[in-house]
Design a protein around this motif. Structure first.
Motif, mmCIF file in Angstrom:
data_model
loop_
_atom_site.group_PDB
_atom_site.id
_atom_site.type_symbol
_atom_site.label_atom_id
_atom_site.label_comp_id
_atom_site.label_asym_id
_atom_site.label_seq_id
_atom_site.Cartn_x
_atom_site.Cartn_y
_atom_site.Cartn_z
ATOM 1 N N UNK A 403 0.545 67.960 68.951
ATOM 2 C CA UNK A 403 1.334 66.969 68.460
ATOM 3 C C UNK A 403 1.387 65.385 68.928
ATOM 4 N N UNK A 404 2.405 64.791 68.352
ATOM 5 C CA UNK A 404 2.696 63.432 68.838
ATOM 6 C C UNK A 404 4.040 63.231 69.166
ATOM 7 N N UNK A 405 4.348 62.303 70.345
ATOM 8 C CA UNK A 405 5.801 61.765 70.188
ATOM 9 C C UNK A 405 5.448 60.172 69.878
ATOM 10 N N UNK A 406 6.192 60.030 68.598
ATOM 11 C CA UNK A 406 5.881 58.647 68.072
ATOM 12 C C UNK A 406 7.305 57.892 68.356
ATOM 13 N N UNK A 407 7.031 56.654 68.854
ATOM 14 C CA UNK A 407 8.483 55.907 69.102
ATOM 15 C C UNK A 407 8.336 54.463 68.384
ATOM 16 N N UNK A 408 9.674 54.263 67.698
ATOM 17 C CA UNK A 408 9.737 52.906 67.228
ATOM 18 C C UNK A 408 11.042 52.339 68.349
ATOM 19 N N UNK A 409 10.879 51.145 68.849
ATOM 20 C CA UNK A 409 11.570 50.555 69.760
ATOM 21 C C UNK A 409 12.063 49.220 69.452
ATOM 22 N N UNK A 410 13.423 49.054 69.007
ATOM 23 C CA UNK A 410 13.833 47.929 68.678
ATOM 24 C C UNK A 410 14.732 46.931 69.642
ATOM 25 N N UNK A 411 14.642 45.555 69.775
ATOM 26 C CA UNK A 411 15.381 45.042 70.875
ATOM 27 C C UNK A 411 16.721 45.023 70.684
ATOM 28 N N UNK A 412 17.302 45.301 71.716
ATOM 29 C CA UNK A 412 18.775 45.734 71.834
ATOM 30 C C UNK A 412 19.931 44.340 71.872
ATOM 31 N N UNK A 413 19.633 43.706 70.813
ATOM 32 C CA UNK A 413 20.430 42.533 70.729
ATOM 33 C C UNK A 413 22.083 42.659 71.063
ATOM 34 N N UNK A 414 22.479 43.826 70.445
ATOM 35 C CA UNK A 414 24.073 43.974 70.740
ATOM 36 C C UNK A 414 24.493 43.722 72.046
ATOM 37 N N UNK A 415 23.538 44.045 72.985
ATOM 38 C CA UNK A 415 23.962 43.932 74.648
ATOM 39 C C UNK A 415 24.443 42.385 74.850
ATOM 40 N N UNK A 416 23.760 41.698 74.276
ATOM 41 C CA UNK A 416 23.789 40.149 74.386
ATOM 42 C C UNK A 416 25.144 39.603 73.525
ATOM 43 N N UNK A 417 25.466 40.277 72.656
ATOM 44 C CA UNK A 417 26.583 40.050 71.690
ATOM 45 C C UNK A 417 27.684 40.545 71.602
ATOM 46 N N UNK A 418 28.580 40.522 72.759
ATOM 47 C CA UNK A 418 29.974 41.187 72.837
ATOM 48 C C UNK A 418 30.827 41.073 71.436
ATOM 49 N N UNK A 419 31.424 42.317 71.023
ATOM 50 C CA UNK A 419 32.268 41.953 69.692
ATOM 51 C C UNK A 419 33.294 41.117 70.060
ATOM 52 N N UNK A 420 33.348 40.287 68.988
ATOM 53 C CA UNK A 420 34.588 39.376 68.970
ATOM 54 C C UNK A 420 34.337 38.064 69.584
#
Length: 603
Positions: A403-420
């Protein structure tokens, strides 16, 4: 267009159709700030052009009881006297006829409407079918009066509302000179065209009526089949002014140089006919505009509506700025962005201070203990060769059981954009990046998009990943979602990936491929691409077996729709950035991720 007895232009930017041609002693409605200038009906009674909006309490109560309906107003750009809102029951849209019925609402506004009596609903010609927005009463009128008609009244309705508003779109001279010539011409013309006005339920015996006009004006519409009527309404309140109230257009002087208006205002003619003409104070105009108006005939301006009174055909506005010469790309682009309320200003220093200041930025040590470390995996990006913001990456690792381990990886923009934070607020207001032909208006600062969050090769990056364990047929055995750290080993272009797919047995020379990190080989990347493509084909085949519809198009139309075409062998579609979901994503019912522009991931 002309008529033997009078001239009536419908399409020039004159008085908007649906406004009273007989409003005001000068024929153009009440002038700004002039209390003496009031609209009049045929009978001479003083009456505002537009109805006063209902109070919030009445609107709230009406919506609760179902006597009022709310919806987004859509104005037909080709027939701007026609407007619609969606029907709450999903049936045919509710029709709003003319500027008067729109009651100063603009395209896109969230409005509240009150349904008119059934006898005032729009009559749909049975043979029109897919052209239900065409009223039966327009088809046989002369072209000069197409869409210019008497306010729909039932025979019984005249007792309650005896005043008749004649709707028309005048040419420039008639609508601006402040005299009543246009009124007389229109009334005479209407008489000559034998448009019948019923008053108090009785026909004018001296006015012949054509068959279609008689059908529309005198037939009891309640006797018509239900499918031949379209519910009609009028706007009674604007819940939310979603339209920016800004427009691009041209300045001109008023025609009557002796009028009081001429000494105070210029006339702004929007390029978008769905926006009303606007009076703008001369103090907002260029200093030499009055003496040299022709110098500005081809200059594009931006104007914002600040008020639109009940007794005025035209709105009152402020001139924001001069954009430049009409037809040039930059002024036209700025005008489009302003009209649609797109914030294209530079990010403020306060916003930029929310981002790391020291570059190059490195991942803090504490993040390694919180995230799954995938830096040793063969992860790569596939984007246009000129792309600078690499926001997603792929991986496909074979496991011992086949079988295969398939990954989709999205840049974690939320780390640099604090809520508020200031950055969060600006991003929320912009909501999305805006892509134009020659430029992009980003939702977030370029430092974040192209540096901090771009998954550049051979650099540690913060990501949010989904990893599936899949069979070669694409069946999901397990899935995992979480925060990760990756290190992309290479940056593939669409052309690189496509060449691997089209020549699966051909070894691509190293010089034709981008650099690959020392921990991995180009062969490992190539095999991962082929494995992903094999799984994608299986998923696509299963989708069609389950009833998915395939819409083929010729190579020419594909090139026109998507730009330079790529091979569609094996079902690989031309890249369409930001519109297709990965078949792998579609298999995961929880939190599907949008994948942009990847030839492997298109289904």
């Amino acid at each position: 267009m002309s008529h033997p007895d009078y001239r009536l232009n419908l399409r020039p930017l004159g008085t908007p159709r649906g406004t009273s041609s007989l409003a005001g002693p000068r024929g153009v409605g009440a002038s700004p700030g002039d209390k003496k200038s009031k609209s009049k009906t045929i009978r001479g009674k003083k009456k505002s052009i537009f109805e006063t909006y209902l109070c919030k309490e009445d609107v709230s109560e009406g919506l609760k009881r179902g006597t009022l309906i709310q919806g987004i107003l859509r104005i037909n750009p080709k027939k701007f006297h026609e407007a619609f809102i969606p029907s709450p029951d999903g049936d045919r849209d509710i029709f709003i006829d003319g500027v008067v019925a729109r009651n100063r609402a603009l395209n896109g506004d969230l409005v509240v409407v009150n349904l008119l009596p059934e006898e005032q609903w729009k009559v749909i010609k049975p043979e029109s079918n897919d052209k239900e927005t065409e009223g039966a009463y327009e088809s046989d009128l002369p072209e000069e009066l197409c869409g210019s008609h008497l306010l729909q009244q039932s025979l019984k309705g005249y007792n309650d509302s005896p005043d008749v508003i004649i709707e028309a779109q005048f040419d420039d001279s008639d609508s601006e000179d402040g005299h009543g010539n246009a009124q007389n011409a229109l009334v005479d013309g209407v008489k000559k065209l034998s448009v019948c006005v019923h008053e108090k339920g009785k026909e004018d015996a001296g006015a012949p009526v054509t068959e279609d006009e008689n059908t529309f004006m005198s037939q009891d519409t309640r006797a018509l089949p239900e499918k031949s009527l379209q519910r009609s309404a009028k706007v009674v309140y604007i819940l939310e002014k979603k339209h920016s109230r800004a427009a691009t257009g041209f300045l001109k002087l008023l025609a009557d140089k002796n009028s009081e208006l001429f000494r105070k205002y210029a006339l702004f003619s929007p390029s978008d006919h769905r926006v009303p003409r606007i009076y703008v104070p001369l103090k907002d105009c260029p200093q030499d505009f009055v003496t040299r108006p022709k110098d500005y005939a081809n200059t594009l301006f931006i104007c914002r509506i600040v008020d639109w009174k009940e007794d005025s055909n035209f709105a009152l506005g402020q001139l924001a700025k001069s954009l430049g010469q009409a037809g040039e790309i930059e002024p036209e682009t700025e005008g489009i962005l302003t009209e649609y309320g797109v914030d294209f200003s530079d990010f403020s220093s306060e916003v930029l201070e929310c981002l790391p200041q020291g570059l190059p930025w490195t991942i803090p040590p504490e993040e390694f203990s919180k995230r799954r470390d995938l830096r040793k995996d063969c992860v790569f990006t596939i984007d246009p060769s000129t792309a600078r913001d690499l926001d997603d990456a792929l991986s496909c690792k074979p496991v011992a059981d086949g079988n295969f381990e398939v990954g989709v990886h999205i840049a974690d923009v939320s780390y640099f954009v604090p809520e508020g934070s200031s950055l969060d607020k600006v991003a929320a207001e912009r909501a999305t990046s805006v892509y134009l032909v020659q430029k992009v208006v980003p939702m977030l600062p370029r430092l974040l998009c192209e540096e901090l969050c771009s998954l550049n090769p051979m650099t540690d990056k913060l990501t949010f990943s989904v990893i599936w364990t899949l069979t070669p047929k694409g069946k999901i055995l397990s899935e995992w979602f979480g925060q990760t750290i990756i290190r992309s080993c290479t940056k593939l272009s669409y052309e690189h990936a496509q060449s691997m797919i089209e020549g699966p047995t051909r070894k691509i020379p190293e010089k034709e491929l981008p650099p690959v990190s020392p921990e991995h080989t180009s062969e490992e990347v190539r095999q991962a691409v082929l494995n992903l493509h094999g799984i994608a084909k299986e998923l696509r085949q299963q989708r069609f077996a389950d009833g998915a519809l395939r819409l083929d198009q010729s190579a020419g139309s594909a090139a026109m729709a998507h730009g330079p075409s790529r091979s569609t062998a094996c079902g690989i579609l031309p890249a369409d950035r930001g519109t297709n979901l990965s078949p792998l994503h579609q298999q995961a019912d929880s939190q599907p991720l949008r994948h942009q522009g990847n030839p492997l991931m298109h289904s």
